[in-house]
Design an enzyme around this catalytic site. Structure first.
Site, PDB file in Angstrom:
ATOM      1  CE  LYS A 297      -4.564   0.930  -0.103  1.00 19.03           C
ATOM      2  NZ  LYS A 297      -5.357   0.393  -0.278  1.00 19.03           N
TER       3      LYS A 297
HETATM    4  P1  NAD Z   1     -13.280   7.535  -2.904  1.00 21.86           P
HETATM    5  O1  NAD Z   1     -12.554   9.129  -2.491  1.00 21.86           O
HETATM    6  O2  NAD Z   1     -14.180   7.335  -4.468  1.00 21.86           O
HETATM    7  O3  NAD Z   1     -14.221   7.486  -1.745  1.00 21.86           O
HETATM    8  C1  NAD Z   1     -15.074   8.032  -0.737  1.00 21.86           C
HETATM    9  C2  NAD Z   1     -16.730   8.650  -0.271  1.00 21.86           C
HETATM   10  O4  NAD Z   1     -15.692   8.508   1.497  1.00 21.86           O
HETATM   11  C3  NAD Z   1     -16.296   9.935  -0.823  1.00 21.86           C
HETATM   12  O5  NAD Z   1     -17.356  10.544  -1.523  1.00 21.86           O
HETATM   13  C4  NAD Z   1     -16.109  10.561   0.023  1.00 21.86           C
HETATM   14  O6  NAD Z   1     -16.528  12.254   0.270  1.00 21.86           O
HETATM   15  C5  NAD Z   1     -16.392  10.049   1.613  1.00 21.86           C
HETATM   16  N1  NAD Z   1     -16.331  10.225   2.783  1.00 21.86           N
HETATM   17  C6  NAD Z   1     -15.012  10.837   3.688  1.00 21.86           C
HETATM   18  N2  NAD Z   1     -14.844  10.829   4.491  1.00 21.86           N
HETATM   19  C7  NAD Z   1     -16.527  10.515   4.670  1.00 21.86           C
HETATM   20  C8  NAD Z   1     -17.138  10.740   6.439  1.00 21.86           C
HETATM   21  N3  NAD Z   1     -16.580  10.419   7.970  1.00 21.86           N
HETATM   22  N4  NAD Z   1     -18.198  10.643   6.729  1.00 21.86           N
HETATM   23  C9  NAD Z   1     -18.954   9.915   5.488  1.00 21.86           C
HETATM   24  N5  NAD Z   1     -18.384  10.200   3.651  1.00 21.86           N
HETATM   25  C10 NAD Z   1     -17.070   9.934   4.202  1.00 21.86           C
HETATM   26  O7  NAD Z   1     -13.156   5.866  -2.504  1.00 21.86           O
HETATM   27  P2  NAD Z   1     -13.583   4.623  -3.053  1.00 21.86           P
HETATM   28  O8  NAD Z   1     -12.108   4.549  -3.563  1.00 21.86           O
HETATM   29  O9  NAD Z   1     -14.435   4.800  -2.786  1.00 21.86           O
HETATM   30  O10 NAD Z   1     -12.895   3.958  -1.652  1.00 21.86           O
HETATM   31  C11 NAD Z   1     -13.672   3.956  -0.017  1.00 21.86           C
HETATM   32  C12 NAD Z   1     -13.542   2.872   1.177  1.00 21.86           C
HETATM   33  O11 NAD Z   1     -13.154   1.837  -0.422  1.00 21.86           O
HETATM   34  C13 NAD Z   1     -11.550   3.109   0.695  1.00 21.86           C
HETATM   35  O12 NAD Z   1     -12.166   2.551   2.663  1.00 21.86           O
HETATM   36  C14 NAD Z   1     -10.726   2.633   0.013  1.00 21.86           C
HETATM   37  O13 NAD Z   1      -9.985   1.965   0.872  1.00 21.86           O
HETATM   38  C15 NAD Z   1     -11.614   1.007   0.532  1.00 21.86           C
HETATM   39  N6  NAD Z   1     -11.678   0.308  -1.469  1.00 21.86           N
HETATM   40  C16 NAD Z   1     -11.338   1.474  -1.970  1.00 21.86           C
HETATM   41  C17 NAD Z   1     -11.512   0.231  -3.280  1.00 21.86           C
HETATM   42  C18 NAD Z   1     -11.208   0.214  -5.170  1.00 21.86           C
HETATM   43  O14 NAD Z   1     -11.161  -0.138  -5.749  1.00 21.86           O
HETATM   44  N7  NAD Z   1     -11.249   2.108  -4.823  1.00 21.86           N
HETATM   45  C19 NAD Z   1     -10.994  -1.020  -3.423  1.00 21.86           C
HETATM   46  C20 NAD Z   1     -11.125  -1.237  -1.998  1.00 21.86           C
HETATM   47  C21 NAD Z   1     -11.068  -0.352  -0.789  1.00 21.86           C
END
Ligand code: NAD
Length: 424
Positions: free
Chosen positions: A114
Site C-alpha cells: 500500500k
Molecule cells: P472515494 O474517494 O471515491 O470515495 C470515498 C467517499 O467517502 C467520498 O465520497 C467521501 O466524500 C466519503 N467520505 C469521506 N469521509 C467521510 C465521512 N467521514 N463520512 C461519510 N463519507 C465520507 O474512495 P473509494 O475508492 O470509493 O474508497 C472508499 C473506501 O473503499 C476506502 O476505505 C478504500 O480503501 C476502500 N476500497 C476502495 C477500493 C477501490 O477499488 N476504489 C478497493 C478496495 C477498498
C-alpha cells in the site's frame, strides 16, 4: 480530520495495532507458532519519502509519502495509493497487511502493499496533483515493477493518477510498461469492468450473505456511508437487485429518504455539486444518524474506524458489508457479533477491486484483452467461491466471518512460507 464521528477512546490504538489484533485472533484459531506469527504480522519493507513539489504559486512544498510491502511470499506486492491529509505510516502499514490477506483469501498470486501521500487533494489544482504524483512515482520507483510491486487507485486517486504513474515510470525505462499499475483508463491498458469492480464485489458478497440468512433482496433496505466510487457502485448494483437505498453520505453530509433514493440521480447531483448533501426531497441527517439508521444492509464505504465501541450498540442492521478498509474496530466487532449482525469483512467484501486489477495485470502481461462479461463473470465466480470458503470455515471453527476470512488467508500464506522455507 474528516472522520468527525470518531470516539477518541477508540482511537487510542493505532490502525496497524487493530490489524495485528485481527491477525492474532485468527492466528489463535490456527494455533500458529510464534515464529510464523512474527513473520506474518511484520511488514517486509517500509519505505518513506520526503519530496518537493513546485506549487502553482511558484513556492516549493515538501510532501511525505510511503510505500509499504507487507508480505510478498505468494507474489508481487499489490495495493493502492491513497492521497489524504490523514495518511500516516501506521495507516499504510495496516492497509498493506489487509492487502496481503485480501489477495490470499481470494487466492490471487499476490502479496500485499500500500502507499500514500499526506496531502489535501481538495485544495490542490490538477497541475499540482500531476506534479505530486509524478514525483512520488519517481521516489518510490525502486520498489515498483510489474513483477515486484503493482499500485492501484485508492481514496482520492483514480485512473488519471495511475496514467501519470505509468507514464512516469515508462519514461524512465524508455518503453511502455502497462503492467506496472492497475486501475488505468481503458485506452492505455485498463480492464473493462475495473471501475465498478469493488462495488460489484460488495453486491456479490451481500447477495451471498443474504442467501445464507434468508433475506429477500427485493425491497431490502440499504444505507451507504461514503457515496464515492465504491459506495456509488455498491448502491447502484444492489438497487439493480431490487434493494432500496434509504440513506447515503459523503464528507459533505448525510441524507435519508425512507421511500428510496435513485443512485443514478444521486450520482448526477454528486457530480455537479461535489456532494450528496442538498439532494431534493430528503431529510438532512448527521453521519452518526446515518450509521444508526435501521436497515437490512449497511455499507460503510468511506474510511477506517467508523463503527466503534461507541456507536456499535446503536447500529441496527442485519448485514454489514465492509466496502471500506477497516471501518469496524475490534470492540465494535464483538458488540455486533454478539447481537447477531453478520459482518462481511473488508478483505472479502471489497476484494472485487483487486480481483479485477489482477485480471487487468494478466491482460497487460498477455497483451490480450477480455470482453466485459468475461471480467464480470470471472469476478462473480472468484468472489462467490471465496465467500463460500469463508462461510464454511466460520461454521467449522464456529467463528465470525472476519476471523474465518483471516484464517483462510493466513493459512495460505503460512503454507507458502513453510514450503519456501526461511532464507538463507
Ligand atoms: P472515494 O474517494 O471515491 O470515495 C470515498 C467517499 O467517502 C467520498 O465520497 C467521501 O466524500 C466519503 N467520505 C469521506 N469521509 C467521510 C465521512 N467521514 N463520512 C461519510 N463519507 C465520507 O474512495 P473509494 O475508492 O470509493 O474508497 C472508499 C473506501 O473503499 C476506502 O476505505 C478504500 O480503501 C476502500 N476500497 C476502495 C477500493 C477501490 O477499488 N476504489 C478497493 C478496495 C477498498
Amino acid at each position: 480530520m474528516i472522520q468527525e464521528n470518531l470516539d477518541p477512546s477508540d482511537m487510542k490504538s493505532s490502525v496497524f495495532d487493530m490489524a495485528v489484533e485481527q491477525f492474532n485472533a485468527a492466528a489463535d484459531v490456527l494455533n500458529l507458532e510464534e515464529g510464523m506469527r512474527q513473520v506474518l504480522s511484520s511488514c517486509k519493507r517500509e519505505f518513506t519519502v520526503n519530496f518537493p513539489v513546485v506549487m502553482d504559486n511558484g513556492k516549493v512544498q515538501v510532501f511525505t509519502g510511503h510505500r509499504v510491502q507487507h508480505n510478498m511470499t505468494r507474489g508481487p506486492a499489490k495495493g493502492g495509493i491513497r492521497f489524504h491529509p490523514d495518511v500516516s505510516l501506521d495507516e499504510v502499514k495496516a492497509l498493506a497487511s489487509w492487502m496481503t490477506w485480501k489477495c490470499a483469501v481470494t487466492n490471487l498470486p499476490y502479496g500485499g502493499g500500500k502507499g500514500g501521500v499526506t496531502c489535501t487533494p481538495r485544495s490542490m489544482s490538477l497541475g499540482e496533483m500531476e506534479r505530486l504524483t509524478r514525483r512520488f512515482a519517481t521516489e518510490i520507483s525502486p520498489l515498483i515493477g510489474s513483477y515486484s510491486d503493482i499500485p492501484a487507485p485508492d481514496v482520492n486517486t483514480d485512473g488519471q493518477t495511475m496514467a501519470w504513474m505509468m507514464d512516469t515510470i515508462s519514461m524512465h525505462k524508455g518503453f511502455t510498461e502497462m503492467g506496472i499499475v492497475t486501475g488505468k483508463p481503458i485506452d492505455i491498458g485498463g480492464s473493462l469492468g475495473r471501475t465498478e469492480a469493488t462495488g460489484r464485489g460488495v453486491m456479490i458478497t451481500a447477495r451471498e450473505a443474504a442467501k445464507h440468512i434468508g433475506l429477500n433482496l427485493n425491497g431490502a433496505t440499504v444505507v451507504v456511508q461514503g457515496f464515492g466510487n465504491v459506495g456509488y457502485w455498491a448502491a447502484h448494483l444492489l438497487q439493480e437487485l431490487g434493494c432500496k437505498i434509504i440513506a447515503a453520505s459523503d464528507s459533505g453530509g448525510a441524507i435519508s429518504r425512507p421511500s428510496g433514493l435513485d443512485s443514478t440521480e444521486l450520482l448526477k447531483q454528486k457530480n455537479s455539486t461535489g456532494t450528496v448533501s442538498g439532494f431534493a426531497n430528503c431529510d438532512v441527517i448527521t453521519n452518526e444518524e446515518l450509521l444508526e439508521t435501521s436497515c437490512d444492509i449497511l455499507v460503510p464505504a468511506a474510511l477506517e474506524q467508523q463503527i466503534t465501541g461507541n456507536n456499535a450498540s446503536r447500529i441496527n442492521t442485519k448485514i454489514i458489508v465492509e466496502g471500506a478498509n477497516g471501518p469496524t474496530t475490534p470492540e465494535a466487532d464483538k458488540i455486533l457479533t454478539d447481537k447477531g449482525t453478520v459482518i462481511i469483512p473488508d478483505i472479502l467484501a471489497n476484494a472485487g477491486g483487486v480481483v479485477v486489477s489482477y485480471f487487468e495485470w494478466v491482460q497487460n502481461l498477455q497483451r490480450f484483452f477480455w470482453e466485459k462479461d468475461v471480467v464480470d463473470n470471472s469476478l462473480d465466480s472468484i468472489l462467490t467461491r471465496s465467500f463460500n470458503e469463508v462461510f464454511s470455515t466460520s461454521q467449522q471453527y464456529k467463528v465470525d466471518m472476519r476471523t474465518a476470512a483471516m484464517v483462510n488467508a493466513i493459512d495460505r500464506v503460512a503454507t507458502a512460507t513453510n514450503i519456501r522455507g526461511i532464507y538463507p
